[in-house]
Design an enzyme around this catalytic site. Structure first.
Site, short mmCIF file in Angstrom:
data_model
loop_
_atom_site.label_atom_id
_atom_site.label_comp_id
_atom_site.label_asym_id
_atom_site.label_seq_id
_atom_site.Cartn_x
_atom_site.Cartn_y
_atom_site.Cartn_z
N GLY A 53 40.15 -20.23 51.02
CA GLY A 53 40.61 -20.30 52.41
C GLY A 53 39.44 -20.47 53.36
NE ARG A 117 43.27 -20.70 47.83
CZ ARG A 117 43.51 -20.50 49.14
NH1 ARG A 117 44.28 -21.33 49.80
NH2 ARG A 117 43.00 -19.46 49.76
CG ASP A 148 38.55 -11.96 45.16
OD1 ASP A 148 39.17 -12.98 45.55
OD2 ASP A 148 39.09 -10.85 45.05
CB THR A 170 37.75 -14.33 52.82
OG1 THR A 170 39.07 -13.88 53.09
CG2 THR A 170 36.95 -13.16 52.29
CG ASP A 172 42.30 -12.54 53.81
OD1 ASP A 172 42.87 -12.71 54.91
OD2 ASP A 172 42.42 -13.32 52.85
CG ASP A 174 40.38 -10.23 50.36
OD1 ASP A 174 39.36 -10.88 50.68
OD2 ASP A 174 41.37 -10.76 49.84
NE ARG A 216 43.34 -13.48 49.40
CZ ARG A 216 42.48 -14.05 48.58
NH1 ARG A 216 42.86 -15.09 47.87
NH2 ARG A 216 41.25 -13.62 48.47
P1 ADP Z 1 39.21 -17.33 47.42
O1 ADP Z 1 37.88 -17.82 46.95
O2 ADP Z 1 39.37 -17.39 48.89
O3 ADP Z 1 39.57 -16.00 46.80
P2 ADP Z 1 41.02 -18.66 45.53
O4 ADP Z 1 41.36 -17.41 44.81
O5 ADP Z 1 42.11 -19.62 45.83
O6 ADP Z 1 40.32 -18.39 46.93
O7 ADP Z 1 39.90 -19.41 44.66
C1 ADP Z 1 39.28 -20.58 45.13
C2 ADP Z 1 38.92 -21.46 43.98
O8 ADP Z 1 38.03 -20.78 43.11
C3 ADP Z 1 40.10 -21.84 43.07
O9 ADP Z 1 40.86 -22.90 43.57
C4 ADP Z 1 39.36 -22.24 41.82
O10 ADP Z 1 38.81 -23.52 41.92
C5 ADP Z 1 38.23 -21.21 41.78
N1 ADP Z 1 38.64 -20.09 40.93
C6 ADP Z 1 39.48 -19.09 41.24
N2 ADP Z 1 39.66 -18.25 40.20
C7 ADP Z 1 38.89 -18.75 39.19
C8 ADP Z 1 38.64 -18.33 37.84
N3 ADP Z 1 39.20 -17.23 37.34
N4 ADP Z 1 37.80 -19.10 37.10
C9 ADP Z 1 37.23 -20.21 37.61
N5 ADP Z 1 37.43 -20.64 38.88
C10 ADP Z 1 38.24 -19.93 39.67
#
Ligand code: ADP
Length: 365
Positions: A53, A117, A148, A170, A172, A174, A216
């Site tokens: 995000g 994403r 995360d 982020t 959030d 979080d 979130r």
């Molecule tokens: P944020 O980073 O804000 O928590 P997301 O959880 O959507 O947002 O994660 C962002 C991007 O990070 C995902 O679209 C993916 O490309 C990568 N990602 C998330 N989780 C994993 C994972 N377990 N292993 C590898 N890449 C990941």
């Protein structure tokens, strides 16, 4: 006099003479003798991306990476921007970023590198493709600005041989390892201003406005904006609420004292505000309206706090990569910038401020 080649604009920018040598495993150690001579300084390449995000202040962090890289005196650091998060890494889209590439970006919201994403990056094949592209481009380290989920991706890329440093970006707040995340302050201020507007109309119509804010699974934005906007109640996912006891009985009680308008702030992680609204209307007789603030909280010019935190964290990320310390996450501990090993960072949890929730409750009537 040494000149720094601004690859974006193909104009040389002045760069100060070196002062000290630093060991940089990321780029292989810089020999003391080499560091004495500006011409023979080691060059390392850092890529930077924003992922997940978007958050106000991400541009400030990218700017800090570019400027801090330029300011290094021990090594030449070339910075490459990567489009649309991990998608850009998989597609091998590296754009050289000279100093002028970040002109006039500090104050802008969103992320100029764009974010996304990327499902493909969650597969071993996707990570391998991204790592191969980095190897081919000669990238020695990647700065990942995101949440995360993005840090899990950074951990995987580090394990694939490309050292990464995460920066918490982020709204959030979080991220378990960091007291503060880039974008949080701006988002709260935006939410507060919107709720102030809602209060005007709630007061004019003697209504109860139920407002959903982002966060979130976390209630940080809800709790703080509830206090800052003088809300009657804050509902957060960290503490299960009893709608009858915590809201309806209290509304019925204070209506007897003459209070006629109410603001209830609900974190998005709590659930459906229409159902809360229906119950309040039915059991208190008060006219209700619901508002979901949504993505408006993600945009806007970053606040002072976000700009400063983003700058501090971007600067630390460059320091880490230039000194051979990949596989880490930069964080804030109180007012201080710290960093943790990435696996440790992903395990960390932070305490929700339940004492502040009590304060919010005590001043709400
Ligand atoms: P944020 O980073 O804000 O928590 P997301 O959880 O959507 O947002 O994660 C962002 C991007 O990070 C995902 O679209 C993916 O490309 C990568 N990602 C998330 N989780 C994993 C994972 N377990 N292993 C590898 N890449 C990941």
């Amino acid at each position: 006099m040494l000149f720094w080649k601004d690859k974006q604009n193909d104009k040389p920018a002045e760069k100060a003479a070196p002062e000290a040598a630093v060991t940089a495993e990321v780029a292989a150690p810089v020999e003391a003798e080499e560091a004495k001579s500006p011409e023979s300084k080691k060059t390392i390449k850092i890529a930077v991306l924003t992922s997940g995000g978007d958050a106000p202040g991400m541009n400030a962090a990218v700017r800090a990476v570019v400027k801090s890289a330029h300011a290094r005196q021990d090594v030449n650091v070339l910075v490459y921007g990567v489009d649309h998060g991990y998608n850009g890494l998989i597609e091998g889209k590296f754009t050289p970023m000279g100093l002028r590439a970040v002109s006039n970006t500090l104050q802008s919201g969103g992320t100029k590198l764009c974010t996304a994403r990327c499902k493909a990056f969650e597969t071993p094949e996707g990570v391998k493709q991204a790592a191969d592209n980095c190897f081919n481009e000669g990238i020695n380290g990647v700065v990942v600005i995101g949440g995360d989920g993005s840090f899990r991706g950074a951990r995987d890329l580090t394990n694939a041989g490309i050292p990464c440093v995460g920066i918490p970006g982020t709204i959030d707040n979080d991220i378990g390892c960091s007291d503060y995340t880039i974008g949080y302050d701006t988002a709260m201020n935006t939410a507060m201003r919107m709720i102030d507007n809602l209060r005007d109309t709630a007061q004019s119509h003697d209504r109860c406005n139920i407002v959903e804010v982002m966060g979130r699974h976390a209630g940080y934005i809800a709790l703080n904006t509830a206090i800052a906007s003088g809300a009657f109640a804050a509902l957060v996912p960290e503490k299960e609420a009893d709608i009858d006891r915590d809201i309806i009985d209290r509304i019925n009680f204070v209506q007897g004292t003459g209070k006629k308008h109410f603001i209830i702030v609900v974190a998005e992680g709590v659930g459906n505000i229409d159902e809360i609204s229906r119950q309040i209307k039915e059991k208190t007789g008060r006219d209700t309206r619901t508002t979901i603030l949504g993505h408006i909280q993600r945009g806007g010019s970053p606040s002072v706090r976000d700009r400063v935190a983003a700058t501090q964290m971007g600067h630390r990320a460059v320091e880490l990569l230039c000194s051979g310390n990949g596989g880490r996450v930069v964080a804030m501990k109180g007012e201080k910038v710290v960093d943790y090993e990435i696996n440790e960072a992903l395990q960390m949890k932070k305490d929700f401020p339940f004492d502040l929730l009590q304060v919010a409750s005590d001043v709400s009537i």
